[in-house]
Design a protein around this motif. Structure first.
Motif, PDB file in Angstrom:
ATOM      1  N   UNK A 261     -13.080  11.288  -3.700  1.00 25.77           N
ATOM      2  CA  UNK A 261     -11.627  11.477  -3.794  1.00 25.77           C
ATOM      3  C   UNK A 261     -10.994  10.814  -2.574  1.00 25.77           C
ATOM      4  N   UNK A 262      -9.726  10.435  -2.676  1.00 27.76           N
ATOM      5  CA  UNK A 262      -9.012   9.812  -1.564  1.00 27.76           C
ATOM      6  C   UNK A 262      -8.185  10.864  -0.839  1.00 27.76           C
ATOM      7  N   UNK A 263      -8.366  10.945   0.456  1.00 24.46           N
ATOM      8  CA  UNK A 263      -7.488  11.749   1.305  1.00 24.46           C
ATOM      9  C   UNK A 263      -6.615  10.777   2.077  1.00 24.46           C
ATOM     10  N   UNK A 264      -5.334  10.617   1.697  1.00 28.29           N
ATOM     11  CA  UNK A 264      -4.484   9.626   2.364  1.00 28.29           C
ATOM     12  C   UNK A 264      -4.432   9.798   3.880  1.00 28.29           C
ATOM     13  N   UNK A 265      -4.594  11.023   4.359  1.00 27.58           N
ATOM     14  CA  UNK A 265      -4.533  11.257   5.803  1.00 27.58           C
ATOM     15  C   UNK A 265      -5.642  10.532   6.552  1.00 27.58           C
ATOM     16  N   UNK A 266      -6.705  10.143   5.844  1.00 27.04           N
ATOM     17  CA  UNK A 266      -7.836   9.478   6.484  1.00 27.04           C
ATOM     18  C   UNK A 266      -7.825   7.965   6.273  1.00 27.04           C
ATOM     19  N   UNK A 267      -6.819   7.456   5.575  1.00 28.27           N
ATOM     20  CA  UNK A 267      -6.696   6.018   5.365  1.00 28.27           C
ATOM     21  C   UNK A 267      -6.107   5.357   6.611  1.00 28.27           C
ATOM     22  N   UNK A 268      -6.358   4.069   6.842  1.00 30.58           N
ATOM     23  CA  UNK A 268      -5.642   3.342   7.896  1.00 30.58           C
ATOM     24  C   UNK A 268      -4.135   3.454   7.666  1.00 30.58           C
ATOM     25  N   UNK A 269      -3.358   3.432   8.722  1.00 32.83           N
ATOM     26  CA  UNK A 269      -1.952   3.808   8.610  1.00 32.83           C
ATOM     27  C   UNK A 269      -1.158   2.953   7.628  1.00 32.83           C
ATOM     28  N   UNK A 270      -1.449   1.663   7.543  1.00 29.40           N
ATOM     29  CA  UNK A 270      -0.705   0.820   6.597  1.00 29.40           C
ATOM     30  C   UNK A 270      -1.023   1.193   5.158  1.00 29.40           C
ATOM     31  N   UNK A 271      -2.308   1.429   4.865  1.00 28.10           N
ATOM     32  CA  UNK A 271      -2.691   1.830   3.514  1.00 28.10           C
ATOM     33  C   UNK A 271      -2.137   3.208   3.175  1.00 28.10           C
ATOM     34  N   UNK A 272      -2.007   4.053   4.194  1.00 26.22           N
ATOM     35  CA  UNK A 272      -1.449   5.380   3.977  1.00 26.22           C
ATOM     36  C   UNK A 272       0.010   5.279   3.538  1.00 26.22           C
ATOM     37  N   UNK A 273       0.768   4.399   4.198  1.00 24.29           N
ATOM     38  CA  UNK A 273       2.170   4.202   3.827  1.00 24.29           C
ATOM     39  C   UNK A 273       2.293   3.618   2.426  1.00 24.29           C
ATOM     40  N   UNK A 274       1.318   2.811   2.022  1.00 20.50           N
ATOM     41  CA  UNK A 274       1.358   2.190   0.700  1.00 20.50           C
ATOM     42  C   UNK A 274       1.214   3.210  -0.426  1.00 20.50           C
ATOM     43  N   UNK A 275       0.604   4.355  -0.140  1.00 22.74           N
ATOM     44  CA  UNK A 275       0.505   5.411  -1.149  1.00 22.74           C
ATOM     45  C   UNK A 275       1.906   5.856  -1.554  1.00 22.74           C
ATOM     46  N   UNK A 336      11.475  -2.416   9.448  1.00 24.19           N
ATOM     47  CA  UNK A 336      12.014  -1.529  10.475  1.00 24.19           C
ATOM     48  C   UNK A 336      11.169  -1.535  11.745  1.00 24.19           C
ATOM     49  N   UNK A 337      11.757  -1.109  12.874  1.00 26.02           N
ATOM     50  CA  UNK A 337      10.980  -0.937  14.105  1.00 26.02           C
ATOM     51  C   UNK A 337       9.890   0.126  13.943  1.00 26.02           C
ATOM     52  N   UNK A 338      10.134   1.100  13.079  1.00 22.53           N
ATOM     53  CA  UNK A 338       9.117   2.124  12.828  1.00 22.53           C
ATOM     54  C   UNK A 338       7.836   1.505  12.287  1.00 22.53           C
ATOM     55  N   UNK A 339       7.979   0.571  11.357  1.00 21.43           N
ATOM     56  CA  UNK A 339       6.794  -0.071  10.783  1.00 21.43           C
ATOM     57  C   UNK A 339       6.027  -0.842  11.857  1.00 21.43           C
ATOM     58  N   UNK A 340       6.759  -1.485  12.754  1.00 23.46           N
ATOM     59  CA  UNK A 340       6.106  -2.233  13.832  1.00 23.46           C
ATOM     60  C   UNK A 340       5.323  -1.308  14.755  1.00 23.46           C
ATOM     61  N   UNK A 341       5.834  -0.086  14.926  1.00 23.76           N
ATOM     62  CA  UNK A 341       5.204   0.865  15.844  1.00 23.76           C
ATOM     63  C   UNK A 341       4.158   1.743  15.161  1.00 23.76           C
ATOM     64  N   UNK A 342       4.025   1.608  13.839  1.00 24.25           N
ATOM     65  CA  UNK A 342       3.059   2.440  13.127  1.00 24.25           C
ATOM     66  C   UNK A 342       3.574   3.823  12.801  1.00 24.25           C
ATOM     67  N   UNK A 343       4.903   4.007  12.836  1.00 20.17           N
ATOM     68  CA  UNK A 343       5.520   5.273  12.441  1.00 20.17           C
ATOM     69  C   UNK A 343       5.718   5.219  10.932  1.00 20.17           C
ATOM     70  N   UNK A 344       4.969   6.029  10.182  1.00 21.19           N
ATOM     71  CA  UNK A 344       4.952   5.902   8.724  1.00 21.19           C
ATOM     72  C   UNK A 344       5.670   7.077   8.064  1.00 21.19           C
ATOM     73  N   UNK A 345       5.699   7.054   6.749  1.00 21.36           N
ATOM     74  CA  UNK A 345       6.399   8.073   5.955  1.00 21.36           C
ATOM     75  C   UNK A 345       5.951   9.477   6.338  1.00 21.36           C
TER      76      UNK A 345
END
Length: 467
Positions: A261-275, A336-345
């Motif tokens: 199963x996929x736990x989004x919390x354990x995905x790399x941050x960019x892939x996590x945002x893509x969920x 956004x600047x958030x995306x550049x800094x890794x601040x995700x949804x």
């Protein structure tokens, strides 16, 4: 009394010993438990992660059997209520009074141009209907199957004889308590390609995958019919965690459920945002609709073929077309600047958490707006516009409404000058006009005022309230 007690005690001991030593005296529960243990061992010997094959969707009710706390918390969110069956508890529009909408037909229409037509919403024998003009230019009673939305507005889905699903041409706007035209004769007409009943508006191609979970379109070209199925109404567990059949098998058979199963919390941050981005986007699929026929859209309006954990951009392309702008938060966040800094949804929004500081709200944010922002943004010195807006809202200035009720997720200040260039605030909202909306607050004056307060001496705002 004591002797009788000892006598019965001896018989009790003998009885227990007989049950323990005589074969075949196990209870039905014990036999069942032994049988299940043997079956589990057999499955463990025969199964492996490689032998499971592709997972299938099972539905959130199956997830609830083990993850009941998460399921119960998820039920508090709007994701679980995004689309619901039609009944008296799900309908917020008026179907018994104030239930008519009259519009003037677009002058571009080859029939009924500039004439007034009336659509009527009504209830009959416990069922809900919309009487309106269909693809043949005639009035029909269309039965409603499902409702979409409950918070700001509500739309209504009907099913055609061949299985096509369409959103009916009326929308209930709850804030204003009124009906408005939605892809109806006020702007379009049958055969124009964008009329509510045209093939280009088939719900399975336009919206379906982001309204239900585990959808199979099931289009048969030879019969021109749809046999569409799904496992959940709304955004269910598997929309974010992936199909769960293998997870259930692994949990019951060989205790390797975390690998299935996929736990989004354990995905790399960019892939996590893509969920989140699979639905909160603005564009179309990279895949063409297939099989197809004349009138069908060329592309799906969602990332067809995408699975949680994969790279979203392989299945989806941004298309900054104003008509497609809807739930576009991910697309704006990318810039956004958030995306550049890794601040995700998930930095700001919860999914199914509950608690004193994570109680569900319409945006599912983890804290009230300003508190959420100032948790990271601690100003050392207030400058320029911040000097006179200490009472204001971070959201009002840095997340102005960019489309209807939706706030911009670029987190950038939008100058009134951009509204001037676009042709007015009805074309592009800015960060000032949301509060400075009076007749005296001219866009030109707001631009002058912003220029003035950037100066160190901050003069009296000479332009903002002048004609």
């Amino acid at each position: 009394m004591k002797k009788r007690s000892c006598k019965w005690s001896r018989w009790g001991i003998i009885t227990v010993l007989l049950f323990l030593i005589i074969p075949g005296c196990s209870t039905d529960e014990e036999k069942k438990m032994i049988s299940e243990e043997k079956a589990a061992k057999a499955r463990a010997n025969d199964l492996s992660l490689d032998s499971l094959g592709d997972p299938e969707y099972v539905g959130s009710e199956k997830c609830k059997e083990c993850h009941w706390r998460e399921h119960d918390s998820w039920k508090h969110t709007l994701h679980s209520k995004f689309i619901r069956p039609i009944n008296e508890l799900s309908v917020v529009g008026h179907f018994q009074h104030d239930n008519k909408l009259t519009v003037k037909v677009t002058g571009k229409s080859p029939n009924l141009a500039r004439e007034e037509i009336t659509t009527t919403m009504f209830i009959k024998n416990g069922k809900y209907y919309v009487n309106t003009i269909g693809p043949d230019w005639k009035y029909h009673d269309y039965e409603i199957m499902n409702v979409i939305g409950v918070n700001r507005k509500q739309n209504y889905i009907t099913k055609f004889p061949n299985g096509e699903l369409h959103v009916l041409p009326v929308e209930w706007q709850d804030s204003e308590k009124k009906w408005v035209d939605l892809n109806g004769l006020e702007r379009y007409y049958p055969g124009s390609g964008k009329y509510w009943s045209d093939p280009g508006r088939i719900w399975q191609f336009k919206c379906g995958s982001c309204h239900v979970t585990g959808m199979n379109i099931g289009y048969n070209k030879s019969s021109d019919s749809f046999d569409t199925t799904w496992v959940d109404l709304g955004i269910g567990c598997e929309a974010c965690h992936g199909a769960g059949s293998n997870h259930i098998i692994a949990a019951k058979s060989f205790q390797r459920e975390k690998e299935t199963i996929i736990n989004p919390a354990k995905l790399p941050w960019k892939l996590r945002a893509m969920v989140c981005g699979q639905c909160h986007n603005w564009g179309a699929s990279t895949a063409d609709i297939s099989p197809t026929k004349e009138g069908f859209p060329k592309k799906y309006a969602f990332p067809y073929g995408y699975a949680v954990g994969k790279a979203l951009h392989i299945y989806y392309e941004d298309e900054p077309d104003e008509e497609k702008k809807h739930h576009q938060q991910y697309t704006e966040w990318l810039d956004s600047p958030h995306a550049e800094a890794g601040i995700i949804c998930l930095t700001c929004h919860g999914v199914h958490q509950e608690g004193a500081h994570r109680s569900p709200n319409k945006s599912q944010t983890k804290a009230p707006a300003n508190t959420l922002c100032t948790g990271c943004h601690k100003a050392v010195k207030l400058k320029a516009a911040h000097r006179i807006h200490t009472f204001g809202s971070c959201i009002a200035c840095h997340m102005p409404k960019s489309k209807g009720h939706e706030h911009s997720h670029s987190f950038k200040f939008v100058s009134p000058e951009e509204s001037l260039r676009a042709g007015g605030i009805d074309k592009k909202m800015n960060s000032c006009s949301g509060c400075h909306y009076h007749a005296k607050d001219r866009l030109e004056g707001l631009v002058e005022f912003l220029d003035a307060i950037k100066r160190e001496d901050m003069p009296v705002p000479f332009g903002v309230h002048q004609y």
